[in-house]
Design a protein around this motif. Structure first.
Motif, short mmCIF file in Angstrom:
data_model
loop_
_atom_site.label_atom_id
_atom_site.label_comp_id
_atom_site.label_asym_id
_atom_site.label_seq_id
_atom_site.Cartn_x
_atom_site.Cartn_y
_atom_site.Cartn_z
N UNK A 105 32.69 -17.39 33.46
CA UNK A 105 33.68 -18.28 34.06
C UNK A 105 33.66 -19.68 33.47
N UNK A 106 32.49 -20.09 33.01
CA UNK A 106 32.34 -21.46 32.54
C UNK A 106 31.11 -21.57 31.66
N UNK A 107 31.16 -22.48 30.69
CA UNK A 107 30.00 -22.73 29.82
C UNK A 107 29.60 -24.20 29.94
N UNK A 108 28.36 -24.42 30.35
CA UNK A 108 27.85 -25.77 30.49
C UNK A 108 27.35 -26.27 29.14
N UNK A 109 27.41 -27.60 28.94
CA UNK A 109 26.97 -28.13 27.65
C UNK A 109 25.47 -28.06 27.44
N UNK A 110 24.72 -27.63 28.47
CA UNK A 110 23.27 -27.45 28.29
C UNK A 110 22.92 -26.01 27.91
N UNK A 111 23.95 -25.19 27.65
CA UNK A 111 23.71 -23.82 27.21
C UNK A 111 23.69 -22.79 28.32
N UNK A 112 23.97 -23.20 29.54
CA UNK A 112 24.00 -22.25 30.67
C UNK A 112 25.44 -21.80 30.91
N UNK A 113 25.56 -20.52 31.32
CA UNK A 113 26.88 -19.93 31.58
C UNK A 113 27.03 -19.63 33.07
N UNK A 114 28.20 -19.95 33.59
CA UNK A 114 28.53 -19.56 34.95
C UNK A 114 29.16 -18.17 34.89
N UNK A 115 28.56 -17.21 35.60
CA UNK A 115 29.00 -15.82 35.47
C UNK A 115 29.34 -15.20 36.83
N UNK A 116 30.09 -14.11 36.73
CA UNK A 116 30.39 -13.30 37.92
C UNK A 116 30.00 -11.87 37.62
N UNK A 117 28.85 -11.40 38.14
CA UNK A 117 28.43 -10.01 37.91
C UNK A 117 29.29 -9.03 38.72
#
Length: 246
Positions: free
Chosen positions: A87-99
């Motif tokens: 859903x989203x990619x943070x600039x620190x390399x983390x991804x917001x996901x929906x499993x």
């Protein structure tokens, strides 16, 4: 009677005007509702078309957290080869996901293989391989030669794979047929290797498929690297199999 008729006519006109105004208002309202529904449907279609999908890379399990960082609480877990919406990619390399379970959270993006990324890399390598093969057209056949000035059949395929994609193939066509994934003739893609047997007792020739039922290959002594149709009478008759290497 005249006064009564006048009142009746006035009342009739008022009723008519009221009905007309109601119809106009209702029509406008329906149009607005229809437009709103249409826009909503278009927005939903747009969102569906732009969903990014990822697959979880090999791991025991991956914690999905409430925020983009390890200090945040764990809300659920995902596992190797789970498919998730990104859903989203943070600039620190983390991804917001929906499993699949619907619990939205954040994971370290290094554990997520975006679907399509690998396909794009394969396409880029295939294009480089085919482009390099085209540059060898006209160079003479020479038994045991692997370029860059002359080639035999497997010397040509080895050369283009090594120099365009950093892939080291076995030296002979009989060995190359044992590499990669077998693909049907109907599913050939540019960059695949196509194999032939002129004797019926093992692989004797290899070419590089370039699309449109054509291959680039180094045929035999006295001929140069050229393009031939794999469905021509000779090559159709001697065709054995094909391999996808990338």
């Amino acid at each position: 009677m005249r006064v009564g008729n006048k009142r009746l006519n006035i009342l009739s006109k008022v009723v008519t005007i009221a009905i007309l105004l109601t119809c106009v208002y209702a029509g406008g309202s329906n149009k607005e509702v229809y437009a709103a529904e249409n826009n909503n449907e278009m927005n939903q279609s747009y969102r569906r078309a732009n969903i990014q999908v990822g697959k979880i890379k090999p791991c025991d399990f991956l914690n999905v957290r409430s925020g983009a960082g390890v200090r945040n609480s764990v809300v659920t877990k995902v596992y190797t080869n789970d498919t998730v919406e990104v859903l989203e990619k943070n600039n620190n390399g983390w991804y917001k996901i929906k499993p699949a379970n619907g619990t939205i959270g954040w994971v370290n993006g290094s554990y997520v293989q975006m679907q399509g990324d690998n396909n794009n890399q394969v396409c880029d390598k295939s294009k480089k391989i085919v482009d390099l093969a085209y540059k060898q057209l006209g160079k003479p056949y020479s038994w045991g030669a692997n370029g860059p000035n002359s080639f035999d059949c497997s010397g040509l395929t080895s050369y283009v794979y090594k120099n365009a994609a950093s892939v080291n193939l076995p030296r002979t066509s009989r060995e190359q047929v044992n590499v990669g994934k077998t693909v049907s003739k109907n599913n050939l893609k540019a960059g695949d290797l196509v194999f032939f047997s002129s004797t019926g007792k093992g692989i004797t020739h290899v070419g590089l498929y370039i699309g449109g039922s054509k291959m680039i290959h180094s045929p035999k002594p006295g001929e140069n690297v050229k393009i031939d149709n794999i469905n021509s009478s000779y090559y159709s008759r001697t065709y054995v199999t094909a391999k996808s290497i990338l």
